[in-house]
Scaffold this motif. Structure first.
Motif, PDB file in Angstrom:
ATOM      1  N   GLY A   1      22.062 -36.513  46.593  1.00 27.15           N
ATOM      2  CA  GLY A   1      22.074 -36.468  48.708  1.00 27.15           C
ATOM      3  C   GLY A   1      20.964 -36.482  48.929  1.00 27.15           C
ATOM      4  N   ASP A   2      21.518 -37.076  50.731  1.00 26.78           N
ATOM      5  CA  ASP A   2      19.888 -35.992  51.315  1.00 26.78           C
ATOM      6  C   ASP A   2      19.986 -34.629  50.945  1.00 26.78           C
ATOM      7  OD1 ASP A   2      20.087 -38.656  51.919  1.00 26.78           O
ATOM      8  OD2 ASP A   2      21.219 -38.059  54.245  1.00 26.78           O
ATOM      9  N   TYR A   3      20.763 -33.721  50.273  1.00 24.91           N
ATOM     10  CA  TYR A   3      20.576 -32.136  49.819  1.00 24.91           C
ATOM     11  C   TYR A   3      18.950 -31.830  49.425  1.00 24.91           C
ATOM     12  CZ  TYR A   3      21.592 -27.050  48.586  1.00 24.91           C
ATOM     13  OH  TYR A   3      21.382 -25.897  48.690  1.00 24.91           O
ATOM     14  N   GLY A   4      19.256 -32.478  48.117  1.00 24.04           N
ATOM     15  CA  GLY A   4      18.416 -32.496  47.100  1.00 24.04           C
ATOM     16  C   GLY A   4      18.268 -33.271  45.891  1.00 24.04           C
ATOM     17  N   ALA A   5      18.162 -32.411  44.904  1.00 26.63           N
ATOM     18  CA  ALA A   5      18.017 -32.782  43.591  1.00 26.63           C
ATOM     19  C   ALA A   5      18.387 -32.175  42.512  1.00 26.63           C
ATOM     20  CB  ALA A   5      17.033 -33.896  43.100  1.00 26.63           C
ATOM     21  N   MET A   6      19.369 -32.721  41.527  1.00 16.96           N
ATOM     22  CA  MET A   6      19.136 -30.948  40.057  1.00 16.96           C
ATOM     23  C   MET A   6      18.237 -31.018  39.069  1.00 16.96           C
ATOM     24  SD  MET A   6      22.663 -30.871  37.756  1.00 16.96           S
ATOM     25  CE  MET A   6      22.024 -32.265  37.680  1.00 16.96           C
ATOM     26  N   GLN A   7      18.254 -30.286  38.351  1.00 15.10           N
ATOM     27  CA  GLN A   7      17.292 -30.317  37.576  1.00 15.10           C
ATOM     28  C   GLN A   7      17.519 -30.132  36.155  1.00 15.10           C
ATOM     29  OE1 GLN A   7      13.461 -28.251  38.419  1.00 15.10           O
ATOM     30  NE2 GLN A   7      12.260 -29.797  37.826  1.00 15.10           N
ATOM     31  N   GLN A   8      17.643 -30.694  35.071  1.00 11.28           N
ATOM     32  CA  GLN A   8      18.543 -30.260  33.959  1.00 11.28           C
ATOM     33  C   GLN A   8      17.271 -29.980  32.727  1.00 11.28           C
ATOM     34  OE1 GLN A   8      22.009 -32.318  34.116  1.00 11.28           O
ATOM     35  NE2 GLN A   8      22.397 -30.454  33.088  1.00 11.28           N
ATOM     36  N   GLY A   9      17.577 -28.627  31.770  1.00 12.48           N
ATOM     37  CA  GLY A   9      16.426 -28.936  30.873  1.00 12.48           C
ATOM     38  C   GLY A   9      16.291 -27.654  29.840  1.00 12.48           C
ATOM     39  N   ARG A  10      15.223 -28.260  28.827  1.00 12.35           N
ATOM     40  CA  ARG A  10      15.803 -26.911  27.646  1.00 12.35           C
ATOM     41  C   ARG A  10      14.181 -25.697  27.662  1.00 12.35           C
ATOM     42  NH1 ARG A  10      16.439 -29.607  22.790  1.00 12.35           N
ATOM     43  NH2 ARG A  10      16.432 -31.669  23.737  1.00 12.35           N
ATOM     44  N   HIS A  11      13.716 -24.998  27.244  1.00 12.70           N
ATOM     45  CA  HIS A  11      13.201 -24.430  27.235  1.00 12.70           C
ATOM     46  C   HIS A  11      13.086 -23.257  26.184  1.00 12.70           C
ATOM     47  CE1 HIS A  11      14.457 -22.016  31.342  1.00 12.70           C
ATOM     48  NE2 HIS A  11      14.890 -21.624  29.770  1.00 12.70           N
TER      49      HIS A  11
END
Length: 166
Positions: free
Chosen positions: A110-120
Motif C-alpha cells: 500500500g502507501d506504507y512501503g514495500a516488502m523485500q525478500q531474497g536469499r543470501h
C-alpha cells in the motif's frame, strides 16, 4: 453562480491542471520497478556498511528506531535499531554478505512501503582477499517510507530465517 464566479472558477481549475501537469513532467511516476531498483540499491548499501565498511551512520539512516529483528534461531532478537547497531559494531569486519543472483523480489505494501525478500550467503573473508561461504539464509525486510531518512526509506521489520551452514 455568477458569470464572473464561473470564469474565476474555470481559471482556477485550469491553473491547477497546468501546475499538476508541470509537476508530473518534473517528477516521474513511481513504479513497482523503480521502487524495486531503489530498494535493491539500499539493500546493497546496508549490507556493505554492516559487513565490510563498518559504517554505522548508514545503518542509523536506513534502520527505523523501532526496528524489530526476528531470527529463526533466536526469535525476537532486537526491538530497536540502537541495540542492533551496537552488536553489528562489535562484530564488524572480516565478512561479507553475498546476495544470491536473481533471488530478490519486491512487493508494494500500500502507501506504507514495500516488502523485500531474497536469499543470501555470508562469507568469511580470508587474509588474501578470497572468501569462503559459511552460511546461507532467507530474509524479508519491511521497508517503510519516511521523511526522517535521506533515502526516503527505512527498514521497520526484519525476518531472517532458513539458516544453514555451507
Amino acid at each position: 453562480m455568477t458569470r464572473t464566479q464561473k470564469i474565476l472558477s474555470t481559471a482556477a481549475l485550469a491553473t491547477g491542471a497546468l501546475s499538476t501537469g508541470a509537476n508530473a513532467q518534473t517528477e516521474p511516476a513511481e513504479t513497482q520497478e523503480s521502487v524495486a531498483a531503489d530498494l535493491a540499491a539500499l539493500d546493497a548499501r546496508l549490507f556493505k556498511a554492516a559487513f565490510e565498511d563498518c559504517d554505522m551512520t548508514v545503518l542509523e539512516e536506513l534502520l527505523a528506531d523501532d526496528m524489530e529483528f526476528y531470527h529463526d534461531r533466536d526469535g525476537l532478537s532486537y526491538t530497536t535499531s540502537e541495540a542492533f547497531i551496537a552488536d553489528v559494531k562489535k562484530d564488524c569486519g572480516g565478512g561479507k554478505r553475498v546476495l544470491v543472483a536473481e533471488s530478490l523480489s519486491t512487493h508494494m505494501i500500500g502507501d506504507y512501503g514495500a516488502m523485500q525478500q531474497g536469499r543470501h550467503e555470508f562469507h568469511q573473508v580470508m587474509p588474501d582477499g578470497s572468501s569462503i561461504a559459511r552460511e546461507k539464509g532467507v530474509f524479508m525486510h519491511l521497508w517503510k517510507r519516511t521523511s526522517t531518512s535521506a533515502a526516503g526509506w527505512q527498514i521497520a521489520r526484519v525476518i531472517s530465517y532458513d539458516h544453514e551452514g555451507m
